[in-house]
Design a protein around this motif. Structure first.
Motif, mmCIF file in Angstrom:
data_model
loop_
_atom_site.group_PDB
_atom_site.id
_atom_site.type_symbol
_atom_site.label_atom_id
_atom_site.label_comp_id
_atom_site.label_asym_id
_atom_site.label_seq_id
_atom_site.Cartn_x
_atom_site.Cartn_y
_atom_site.Cartn_z
ATOM 1 N N HIS B 512 0.872 -1.162 0.000
ATOM 2 C CA HIS B 512 0.000 0.000 0.000
ATOM 3 C C HIS B 512 0.922 1.228 0.000
ATOM 4 O O HIS B 512 2.037 1.177 0.533
ATOM 5 C CB HIS B 512 -0.848 -0.032 1.274
ATOM 6 C CG HIS B 512 -1.838 1.089 1.360
ATOM 7 N ND1 HIS B 512 -1.504 2.304 1.903
ATOM 8 C CD2 HIS B 512 -3.131 1.166 0.997
ATOM 9 C CE1 HIS B 512 -2.555 3.095 1.860
ATOM 10 N NE2 HIS B 512 -3.558 2.415 1.313
ATOM 11 N N ALA B 513 0.476 2.325 -0.606
ATOM 12 C CA ALA B 513 1.352 3.494 -0.753
ATOM 13 C C ALA B 513 1.898 3.953 0.589
ATOM 14 O O ALA B 513 3.068 4.328 0.713
ATOM 15 C CB ALA B 513 0.581 4.639 -1.413
ATOM 16 N N TYR B 514 1.067 3.894 1.647
ATOM 17 C CA TYR B 514 1.512 4.392 2.940
ATOM 18 C C TYR B 514 2.544 3.456 3.566
ATOM 19 O O TYR B 514 3.542 3.894 4.132
ATOM 20 C CB TYR B 514 0.309 4.564 3.876
ATOM 21 C CG TYR B 514 0.701 5.072 5.231
ATOM 22 C CD1 TYR B 514 1.187 6.365 5.385
ATOM 23 C CD2 TYR B 514 0.613 4.258 6.358
ATOM 24 C CE1 TYR B 514 1.580 6.832 6.616
ATOM 25 C CE2 TYR B 514 0.998 4.719 7.592
ATOM 26 C CZ TYR B 514 1.474 6.006 7.719
ATOM 27 O OH TYR B 514 1.857 6.458 8.951
ATOM 28 N N ASP B 516 4.529 1.681 1.978
ATOM 29 C CA ASP B 516 5.731 1.915 1.195
ATOM 30 C C ASP B 516 6.501 3.113 1.752
ATOM 31 O O ASP B 516 7.714 3.057 1.935
ATOM 32 C CB ASP B 516 5.333 2.169 -0.261
ATOM 33 C CG ASP B 516 6.543 2.118 -1.167
ATOM 34 O OD1 ASP B 516 7.342 1.174 -1.004
ATOM 35 O OD2 ASP B 516 6.692 3.033 -1.994
ATOM 36 N N LEU B 517 5.773 4.184 2.046
ATOM 37 C CA LEU B 517 6.401 5.389 2.580
ATOM 38 C C LEU B 517 7.069 5.083 3.920
ATOM 39 O O LEU B 517 8.215 5.447 4.165
ATOM 40 C CB LEU B 517 5.351 6.491 2.761
ATOM 41 C CG LEU B 517 5.875 7.779 3.378
ATOM 42 C CD1 LEU B 517 6.770 8.511 2.414
ATOM 43 C CD2 LEU B 517 4.724 8.660 3.814
ATOM 44 N N ARG B 537 12.661 10.130 -4.604
ATOM 45 C CA ARG B 537 11.373 10.769 -4.332
ATOM 46 C C ARG B 537 11.269 12.135 -5.005
ATOM 47 O O ARG B 537 10.170 12.673 -5.120
ATOM 48 C CB ARG B 537 11.202 10.965 -2.830
ATOM 49 C CG ARG B 537 10.930 9.683 -2.079
ATOM 50 C CD ARG B 537 10.577 10.007 -0.653
ATOM 51 N NE ARG B 537 10.421 8.794 0.128
ATOM 52 C CZ ARG B 537 10.229 8.781 1.439
ATOM 53 N NH1 ARG B 537 10.159 9.925 2.084
ATOM 54 N NH2 ARG B 537 10.090 7.669 2.098
ATOM 55 N N ALA B 546 4.719 13.472 -0.219
ATOM 56 C CA ALA B 546 4.512 12.033 -0.264
ATOM 57 C C ALA B 546 3.294 11.642 0.566
ATOM 58 O O ALA B 546 2.532 10.754 0.187
ATOM 59 C CB ALA B 546 5.750 11.316 0.263
ATOM 60 N N LYS B 549 -0.008 12.506 -1.250
ATOM 61 C CA LYS B 549 -0.416 11.669 -2.373
ATOM 62 C C LYS B 549 -1.534 10.699 -2.006
ATOM 63 O O LYS B 549 -2.299 10.289 -2.850
ATOM 64 C CB LYS B 549 0.803 10.864 -2.881
ATOM 65 C CG LYS B 549 1.546 11.563 -4.002
ATOM 66 C CD LYS B 549 2.557 10.633 -4.637
ATOM 67 C CE LYS B 549 3.641 10.231 -3.667
ATOM 68 N NZ LYS B 549 4.834 9.684 -4.275
ATOM 69 N N MET B 550 -1.550 10.312 -0.712
ATOM 70 C CA MET B 550 -2.506 9.263 -0.354
ATOM 71 C C MET B 550 -3.892 9.801 -0.107
ATOM 72 O O MET B 550 -4.142 10.540 0.789
ATOM 73 C CB MET B 550 -2.008 8.520 0.868
ATOM 74 C CG MET B 550 -0.963 7.549 0.470
ATOM 75 S SD MET B 550 0.000 7.095 1.898
ATOM 76 C CE MET B 550 0.869 8.562 2.131
#
Lengths: 399, 550
Positions: B512-514, B516-517, B537, B546, B549-550
């Motif tokens: 999931h994007a988060y 990943d962060l 980034r 960043a 983005k979510m």
């Protein structure tokens, strides 16, 4: 020149001396950090202290009589200085004694104790002994009336004294020395009982309010706010007036009412402190852990909160004791406190108050009311010294 | 100003601290040199003397601490014997200090920019309006959002990471030759930490400022420092440039520090999914008053397994724990224990239910009653739940102390203040074990500890789990800890479960994007990691962007 010009001139001279003193110190020590980083204010303080010391010594040795008339200022200053030096010596001796007698822990305590605290402890100890053994120590009874009234303190017949009554007699011929000792019993004993009651009331309700919170806290706190909104001494006076009407009909001594009234009024201050202290403890994780363990209210209050609140409460106890004690003295002074013929320091001050007018030309006569006032002041100072020391210890401050 | 290349030179410095009426050594003969524009990393455990040495480089000692011998020279000026006036001229103007907690270091009653301009105006470096304009430019360079207006806010109106950057800007206000950073990112989340690290590194490079960077986090120091110096209990262990230090540490102690991050517990077989979980959180929604904090959170924890709950601060990790323990009754949903529904409020739970779920806290200092002896703290649950008293209770307490690897004779009669941080945390574990629970919530138990000590705690927890078949809910923001101890991972953000599953799956893409962060924000020991990450980034939109983005 007026007096304020003298003060300005003195300050300028001392300032110049301070500057020279710092300069000389820097030259003499080869610019050691002690003199190099000394602020001007500190140098000023050193010189001022030196000037005052010289003045005190000079003033102490002035003749006490001028052209046959006593000089009150010199006499009072000499008494104060003598008393100061004797108490310093006594405190030092007490501390010295304490650091060689007793258990390992108590000896360590005495060694690390400041001189003020040892003085305070010594005074409290003496008062306690006097209060407990008043009947044995006092040469006469507190109600005994002798033929000679208004004997001057000092026991010197040439000055109007009597060796049988070293501190003189009051206006109806009672021995002031005996009454001072009995006063310790009455005033201090009643003040102690009142303070204990105030702490029991205020402390337990404060802890309860902090632990349970919600409605109980709101009701108790607002009630305390209402009580605190009324000036304490006026409120106590009002209630004492009512009680003095009830007391004879109910057959209860007025003193019991006084203890209750002062305890309730003072417990509001204790409540605030206990609640505030407990509030800070209640949010700690160990309280949460105890709650989650399923512990009951009494365990939480007495085993988890109380041990962590003792230091501030103990300090407050000392101060509160002084306030209660002063309130009792004030009430007695106003005539509604401890009732005659019981000896009480407040009443003694009031009864002899008019002699203070003689201070300027007959210092010994004026001492009579000051003895009881001094007893009050001494205990207050002593208790505060001890409390300061305990606060310092419990806060864990390093020098 | 001398032309020499050396800015700070410390020679054979001995520092003592006063406790219990005697002076005890803190730094034993440390020496170091710092060139202009160079960044030196100071690392070591707490109590190693890092901060004391860092402060000594500015000629300052804390109260009750004194320099007993040695030399500190800043640009040729002898700071040990310098007068207060000389130091006053240097400090703030040519030497600046950035403290660990920016929130505690700013005066809450003044606006940021007013505090920023104070030093330049006091030192006569520039006028108020000039330094204000300069402050805004610095805010811009440190990539603070809205640099034009952020300075006119009060400290409580900006976030922790922004405050730390504003503090760095403040230190830069007089363009000092030396800045001392004392753990500037330790109190921050990983995602915020990156922004602060990147901006500190950039600004130090731009102005060619020398810096001493104090930290206990090796991966962080690897990003920041040109050279690293390792301290242990006031003694210098070794010093060399960053790359050779990372690749080839010489001393045993340094190697052990490096090895901490490699702790990995044994893999356990995947749990049978049809077994009844010990704790099951079912669709929990909760709020503090009217502010909702949890939305529809569900997960299971099986016996003998560790579920790590990760997320930034404010993501609802600890609130979930409060819902499970019953301190915060959820608005919707419920908690099941071994298939049986628990009352929502802890006051309505019986002793048995309370006993089965125990908690270990983040701050061992506030979790142990400072007025009780260790024996009493551990003995109370033994007495309360098991009904043991007298010799039996003492016997059980001794057995528990043995279990947490503390010598019973030595520790049973001590007060918490006489223990180190790691030992206190062990006592916290023993208190939880004393109730003989099936389930323990570990709330950030290692985040206040040094890495070596934290590793010991993690190993202990793993050992206890194997012996007693305990289920752990492990709340943390540190993904290194998750890697080493978790079986399953639950990622939370803003009160919702973003992703959940076995650890192996979670650490393999796709994420999931988060997640990943979070994963990519964990500093690594590679000195090029930050540079690479930023270029990946895109430097201009790290962190804030960043997240957006979510």
């Amino acid at each position: 020149m007026t007096w304020w010009l003298w003060i300005i001139l003195g300050a300028v001279v001392i300032g110049a001396a301070a500057w020279a003193f710092r300069m000389a110190g820097q030259q003499a020590t080869g610019n050691k950090p002690f003199f190099r980083d000394m602020p001007f204010g500190v140098a000023f303080g050193y010189v001022l202290a030196a000037v005052l010391l010289v003045f005190f010594v000079w003033f102490y040795f002035q003749p006490a009589e001028l052209n046959g008339a006593p000089r009150a200022s010199v006499m009072f200053f000499r008494w104060a200085m003598n008393f100061f030096l004797i108490s310093a010596a006594a405190a030092l001796a007490f501390k010295f004694l304490g650091s060689f007698v007793g258990t390992e822990g108590s000896r360590k305590l005495f060694r690390s104790m400041p001189l003020t605290a040892s003085f305070g402890l010594l005074v409290i100890l003496i008062y306690t002994v006097l209060a407990i053994f008043a009947g044995i120590i006092a040469p006469h009874g507190q109600e005994e009336i002798f033929a000679q009234a208004n004997v001057v303190p000092g026991g010197n017949p040439a000055m109007g004294g009597n060796p049988d009554f070293p501190l003189g007699t009051d206006q109806i011929g009672r021995d002031i020395y005996s009454r001072l000792i009995y006063g310790a019993q009455n005033t201090v004993g009643i003040a102690f009982a009142t303070t204990c009651l105030a702490f029991f009331l205020g402390g337990s309700l404060g802890f309860l309010a902090a632990t349970l919170g919600g409605w109980l806290d709101q009701i108790l706190s607002r009630l305390v706010d209402v009580l605190m909104a009324i000036p304490a001494l006026i409120f106590a006076l009002l209630l004492m007036t009512i009680a003095s009407v009830w007391a004879p009909t109910l057959g209860i001594p007025l003193t019991v009412f006084m203890v209750l009234i002062i305890a309730v009024i003072d417990s509001t201050r204790v409540f605030r402190l206990a609640r505030a202290v407990a509030m800070n403890i209640v949010v700690m994780d160990y309280i949460e852990a105890a709650k989650l363990r399923g512990e009951g209210l009494s365990y939480l209050i007495f085993r988890e909160i109380l041990p962590n609140a003792t230091a501030p409460l103990l300090a407050e106890f000392g101060l509160r004791f002084c306030f209660v004690f002063l309130t009792i003295a004030s009430l007695s002074f106003l005539g509604v406190g401890i009732q005659p013929p019981l000896a009480d320091w407040g009443t003694m001050v009031r009864d002899l108050a008019q002699f203070i007018n003689f201070a300027a030309f007959a210092p010994l006569v004026a001492t009579a009311p000051l003895l009881a006032a001094g007893a009050i002041a001494l205990l207050t100072v002593a208790v505060n010294f001890v409390v300061d020391w305990m606060l310092h210890k419990s806060s864990g401050l390093k020098e | 100003m001398s032309d020499s290349d050396v800015l700070v030179e410390i020679k054979d410095l001995w520092i003592e601290g006063r406790s219990d009426e005697t002076w005890n050594p803190i730094i034993n003969g440390a020496s170091m040199t710092l060139k202009r524009g160079e960044v030196l990393g100071l690392i070591g455990e707490s109590g190693a003397g890092k901060s004391t040495l860092g402060l000594a480089a500015m000629g300052f000692t804390r109260d009750g601490v004194r320099i007993s011998s040695g030399d500190v020279k800043f640009d040729g000026i002898d700071l040990v014997n310098a007068s207060a006036a000389v130091k006053r001229e240097l400090l703030g103007k040519r030497i600046a200090y950035v403290a660990q907690s920016a929130a505690a270091s700013f005066n809450p009653a003044h606006k940021l920019i007013d505090q920023h301009t104070e030093a330049p105006v006091q030192h006569g470096v520039s006028s108020r309006s000039d330094s204000q304009a300069d402050g805004i430019e610095l805010y811009d360079r440190l990539r603070l959002p809205n640099p034009d207006e952020i300075g006119f806010r009060y400290p409580h109106q900006v976030s922790g990471g922004q405050l730390q950057r504003a503090m760095t800007a403040m230190a830069m206000a007089c363009r000092p030759d030396l800045i001392i950073f004392d753990e500037p990112t330790t109190a921050l989340d990983v995602t915020t930490q990156i922004e602060v690290l990147a901006s500190i590194r950039d600004i130090v490079e731009q102005f060619d400022t020398a810096a001493i960077y104090i930290t206990h986090d090796l991966a962080v120091v690897a990003q920041m420092a040109d050279r690293i110096k390792v301290l242990l209990k006031g003694d210098e262990v070794e010093e060399s440039d960053t790359r050779s230090m990372l690749l080839n540490p010489q001393e045993e102690y340094t190697k052990s520090l490096w090895a901490v991050r490699s702790f990995q517990r044994d893999q356990k077989p995947v749990a049978a999914t049809d077994a009844t979980p010990v704790i099951s959180v079912k669709n929990v929604t909760a709020a503090y008053g009217k502010v909702p904090v949890l939305y529809d959170v569900s997960f299971d924890i099986h016996a003998g397994r560790t579920v790590a709950v990760v997320g930034e601060s404010g993501s609802g990790k600890s609130t979930t724990a409060r819902c499970i323990t019953g301190l915060l009754p959820p608005l919707k949903g419920h908690i099941e224990f071994n298939g049986e529904t628990l009352p929502l409020d802890y006051r309505k739970r019986n002793k048995m239910q309370l006993r089965q779920a125990q908690m270990i806290y983040q701050m061992a200092d506030t979790a142990l009653n400072p007025r009780k002896k260790i024996g009493e703290i551990i003995g109370r649950p033994v007495e309360f739940y098991m009904g043991l008293t007298g010799a039996k209770k003492r016997e059980r307490v001794r057995a528990l102390l043995d279990e947490i690897e503390l010598e019973p004779d030595q520790f049973i009669d001590r007060l918490p203040s006489e223990l180190s941080g790691g030992q206190k945390q062990r006592v916290g574990i023993a208190r939880a074990l004393a109730a003989e629970p099936q389930f323990i919530i570990c709330d950030e138990v290692t985040s206040a500890l040094d890495q070596l000590v934290a590793e010991g705690i993690l190993k202990l927890l793993a050992k206890l789990q194997d012996e007693l078949d305990l289920a752990y809910m492990f709340i943390t923001h540190d993904l290194a800890t998750v890697k080493s101890i978790a079986d399953e991972v639950v990622v939370m953000k803003d009160g919702r479960v973003v992703e959940a599953g076995p650890k192996e799956e979670m650490f393999q893409p796709p994420h999931h994007a988060y997640t990943d962060l979070l994963l990519s924000s964990v500093p690594e020991m590679d000195p090029d990691w930050l540079t690479n990450l930023l270029s990946e980034r895109g430097v201009e939109n790290i962190g804030d962007a960043a997240v957006d983005k979510m």
